[in-house]
Motif scaffolding. Structure first.
Motif, PDB file in Angstrom:
ATOM      1  N   UNK A   1       0.845  -1.198   0.000  1.00 13.00           N
ATOM      2  CA  UNK A   1       0.000   0.000   0.000  1.00 13.00           C
ATOM      3  C   UNK A   1       0.881   1.250   0.000  1.00 13.00           C
ATOM      4  N   UNK A   2       0.290   2.382  -0.293  1.00 14.39           N
ATOM      5  CA  UNK A   2       1.071   3.616  -0.389  1.00 14.39           C
ATOM      6  C   UNK A   2       1.747   3.989   0.925  1.00 14.39           C
ATOM      7  N   UNK A   3       1.151   3.580   2.044  1.00 16.51           N
ATOM      8  CA  UNK A   3       1.769   3.895   3.336  1.00 16.51           C
ATOM      9  C   UNK A   3       2.839   2.886   3.728  1.00 16.51           C
ATOM     10  N   UNK A   4       3.141   1.932   2.811  1.00 15.42           N
ATOM     11  CA  UNK A   4       4.188   0.949   3.063  1.00 15.42           C
ATOM     12  C   UNK A   4       3.706  -0.353   3.659  1.00 15.42           C
ATOM     13  N   UNK A   5       2.414  -0.468   3.950  1.00 16.75           N
ATOM     14  CA  UNK A   5       1.882  -1.707   4.534  1.00 16.75           C
ATOM     15  C   UNK A   5       1.976  -2.857   3.537  1.00 16.75           C
ATOM     16  N   UNK A   6       2.685  -3.946   3.896  1.00 18.05           N
ATOM     17  CA  UNK A   6       2.768  -5.095   2.979  1.00 18.05           C
ATOM     18  C   UNK A   6       1.468  -5.886   2.986  1.00 18.05           C
ATOM     19  N   UNK A   7       1.024  -6.287   1.808  1.00 13.09           N
ATOM     20  CA  UNK A   7      -0.209  -7.052   1.660  1.00 13.09           C
ATOM     21  C   UNK A   7       0.092  -8.364   0.942  1.00 13.09           C
ATOM     22  N   UNK A   8      -0.804  -9.319   1.096  1.00 10.95           N
ATOM     23  CA  UNK A   8      -0.698 -10.599   0.410  1.00 10.95           C
ATOM     24  C   UNK A   8      -2.033 -10.901  -0.268  1.00 10.95           C
ATOM     25  N   UNK A   9      -1.959 -11.359  -1.522  1.00 12.00           N
ATOM     26  CA  UNK A   9      -3.156 -11.761  -2.254  1.00 12.00           C
ATOM     27  C   UNK A   9      -3.145 -13.275  -2.417  1.00 12.00           C
ATOM     28  N   UNK A  10      -4.236 -13.921  -2.036  1.00 11.90           N
ATOM     29  CA  UNK A  10      -4.416 -15.356  -2.227  1.00 11.90           C
ATOM     30  C   UNK A  10      -5.520 -15.566  -3.261  1.00 11.90           C
ATOM     31  N   UNK A  11      -5.273 -16.465  -4.206  1.00 12.39           N
ATOM     32  CA  UNK A  11      -6.243 -16.753  -5.254  1.00 12.39           C
ATOM     33  C   UNK A  11      -6.799 -18.157  -5.040  1.00 12.39           C
ATOM     34  N   UNK A  12      -8.127 -18.257  -4.944  1.00 15.03           N
ATOM     35  CA  UNK A  12      -8.769 -19.552  -4.738  1.00 15.03           C
ATOM     36  C   UNK A  12      -9.708 -19.852  -5.894  1.00 15.03           C
ATOM     37  N   UNK A  13      -9.588 -21.018  -6.520  1.00 12.51           N
ATOM     38  CA  UNK A  13     -10.520 -21.370  -7.593  1.00 12.51           C
ATOM     39  C   UNK A  13     -11.923 -21.575  -7.048  1.00 12.51           C
ATOM     40  N   UNK A  14     -12.905 -21.163  -7.810  1.00  9.83           N
ATOM     41  CA  UNK A  14     -14.304 -21.377  -7.445  1.00  9.83           C
ATOM     42  C   UNK A  14     -14.876 -22.456  -8.349  1.00  9.83           C
TER      43      UNK A  14
ATOM     44  N   UNK B   1     -12.674 -17.338  -9.866  1.00  7.14           N
ATOM     45  CA  UNK B   1     -11.695 -17.285  -8.777  1.00  7.14           C
ATOM     46  C   UNK B   1     -12.073 -16.185  -7.801  1.00  7.14           C
ATOM     47  N   UNK B   2     -11.735 -16.426  -6.543  1.00  7.55           N
ATOM     48  CA  UNK B   2     -11.893 -15.416  -5.497  1.00  7.55           C
ATOM     49  C   UNK B   2     -10.502 -14.991  -5.045  1.00  7.55           C
ATOM     50  N   UNK B   3     -10.289 -13.690  -4.969  1.00 11.02           N
ATOM     51  CA  UNK B   3      -8.996 -13.144  -4.550  1.00 11.02           C
ATOM     52  C   UNK B   3      -9.180 -12.499  -3.188  1.00 11.02           C
ATOM     53  N   UNK B   4      -8.399 -12.958  -2.222  1.00 11.57           N
ATOM     54  CA  UNK B   4      -8.488 -12.477  -0.844  1.00 11.57           C
ATOM     55  C   UNK B   4      -7.246 -11.640  -0.543  1.00 11.57           C
ATOM     56  N   UNK B   5      -7.454 -10.407  -0.112  1.00 11.54           N
ATOM     57  CA  UNK B   5      -6.348  -9.473   0.119  1.00 11.54           C
ATOM     58  C   UNK B   5      -6.302  -9.138   1.602  1.00 11.54           C
ATOM     59  N   UNK B   6      -5.153  -9.347   2.208  1.00 13.15           N
ATOM     60  CA  UNK B   6      -5.023  -9.072   3.644  1.00 13.15           C
ATOM     61  C   UNK B   6      -3.611  -8.605   3.947  1.00 13.15           C
ATOM     62  N   UNK B   7      -3.415  -7.937   5.093  1.00  9.79           N
ATOM     63  CA  UNK B   7      -2.056  -7.518   5.467  1.00  9.79           C
ATOM     64  C   UNK B   7      -1.139  -8.718   5.625  1.00  9.79           C
ATOM     65  N   UNK B   8       0.098  -8.576   5.176  1.00 13.41           N
ATOM     66  CA  UNK B   8       1.093  -9.635   5.343  1.00 13.41           C
ATOM     67  C   UNK B   8       1.643  -9.581   6.751  1.00 13.41           C
ATOM     68  N   UNK B   9       2.072 -10.749   7.253  1.00 14.79           N
ATOM     69  CA  UNK B   9       2.641 -10.792   8.602  1.00 14.79           C
ATOM     70  C   UNK B   9       4.037 -10.193   8.631  1.00 14.79           C
ATOM     71  N   UNK B  10       4.652 -10.043   7.465  1.00 16.52           N
ATOM     72  CA  UNK B  10       6.001  -9.484   7.403  1.00 16.52           C
ATOM     73  C   UNK B  10       6.249  -8.964   6.001  1.00 16.52           C
ATOM     74  N   UNK B  11       7.155  -8.009   5.901  1.00 14.82           N
ATOM     75  CA  UNK B  11       7.525  -7.504   4.591  1.00 14.82           C
ATOM     76  C   UNK B  11       8.216  -8.599   3.800  1.00 14.82           C
TER      77      UNK B  11
END
Length: 375
Positions: A267-280, A290-300
């Protein structure tokens, strides 16, 4: 129908059932029991635990109430049976590790968990698959082999290796979804109750539906954006990986390992994110594959290993071997440290060469150096 074709169909059915657990977590017990039975194990344990000891997700099958009630009495003795927490976190993610092969000569007679819980049930060996070990959680899938079933075979290990990346992805997405159960009849409205961004896309990565959090991200173009209706990320390499993962989810066979199971974004503020793709694989919304789930990463993201995995589609086990080769360790030394067969390490290394276009270990060192700065 040939035996090989029947096996492939059973694997496909199991993988589909694994992904069903993302939306219906109460199914985990039945699914890991089916995996246990397929590969002739006596019991199976799926465990996702926070480092603070908080139990986040789990299922236990093949163990009666008498023994399950006593399992919690052994604490660190459970991980000590695998060499301790440090040894467990050294094992490559998604790689089935056979206890007797990983720890030859290890004296289990001094381990209370083995003496009082494992052996009395007739368990003589086990397989552990590390699903995650990061700063917040430790996730494992462990299967116990009864003595009457004979030694664990290479064929069974190959089958578990086929399922492992799908189990890992499903568990990761389950955590993103906060383990809520989704009713298919009210799928779209239920998505708005989650704190994570969720985007449903067609096979060309064109948005079909977004929940409230994802809509806000798209409106802010941070980090999700739309390019002619197609989902995109700030970095071109990440966008390409996302498109590939969606295409794989839409058209690839379920028995293939999922590509790009964790796509990094920032993100622009530097927050690392992770995208997971799951087949539907169920009819949820028109054209959604497919469903894409976006959440903060536990680490950079760590460079260069994460960059290599992203750009070349390396599995976690291949990435781990790459890291250790670049660090100057020999194939034999890696096999000993990870408790894997030398042939397994060689296979992983050959796949690293094939995917990266490298021919020698020195080429990998140069490639690592070239990726030492962020993409």
């Amino acid at each position: 129908m040939s035996e090989q074709h029947e096996f492939a169909q059973r694997m496909s059915d199991l993988i589909g059932a694994i992904y069903d657990c993302v939306l219906m977590p109460e199914k985990w017990g039945g699914v890991i029991d089916a995996i246990r039975a397929e590969f002739n194990f006596h019991n199976a344990i799926l465990s996702v635990t926070a480092h603070e000891g908080i139990h986040l997700l789990g299922a236990l099958v093949g163990v009666d109430s008498y023994w399950s009630a006593r399992m919690l009495n052994y604490g660190s003795a459970v991980t000590d049976a695998w060499g301790g927490i440090e040894k467990l976190t050294e094992y490559p993610l998604e790689e089935p590790v056979v206890q007797s092969r990983a720890m030859p000569g290890y004296d289990l007679e001094g381990n209370r968990y083995f003496v009082e819980w494992v052996r009395p049930q007739g368990i003589t060996d086990a397989v552990n698959i590390s699903l995650e070990h990061n700063t917040t959680t430790l996730s494992n899938f462990t299967l116990g082999r009864h003595g009457s079933a004979g030694p664990i075979t290479d064929g069974e290990i190959e089958g578990l290796r086929m399922l492992a990346p799908h189990i890992r992805r499903a568990v990761a997405i389950s955590q993103v979804l906060e383990l809520k159960t989704i009713e298919i009849s009210t799928f779209a409205s239920t998505l708005d109750t989650f704190n994570s961004a969720i985007v449903l896309v067609d096979e060309d990565a064109i948005c079909v539906h977004t929940n409230a959090v994802a809509t806000a991200m798209l409106n802010a173009k941070d980090p999700l954006t739309l390019n002619d209706g197609r989902l995109a990320l700030p970095r071109q390499a990440a966008t390409a990986a996302l498109k590939e993962a969606v295409k794989s989810a839409a058209t690839g066979p379920l028995t293939s390992p999922p590509r790009r199971s964790g796509i990094p974004a920032t993100r622009r503020d530097g927050t690392p994110m992770i995208l997971h793709v799951m087949p539907l694989h169920r009819d949820i919304l028109q054209n959604a594959v497919a469903a894409i789930f976006v959440s903060p990463s536990v680490a950079s993201p760590q460079m260069p290993a994460d960059a290599l995995a992203l750009l070349y589609g390396l599995t976690p086990a291949e990435t781990r071997v790459f890291e250790m080769i670049v660090a100057g360790q020999t194939q034999r030394g890696i096999a000993v440290k990870l408790g894997l067969a030398a042939s397994t390490i060689k296979t992983h290394l050959l796949r690293v060469f094939e995917k990266t276009g490298c021919k020698r270990q020195t080429d990998l060192v140069r490639l690592a150096a070239s990726l030492s700065i962020p993409l």
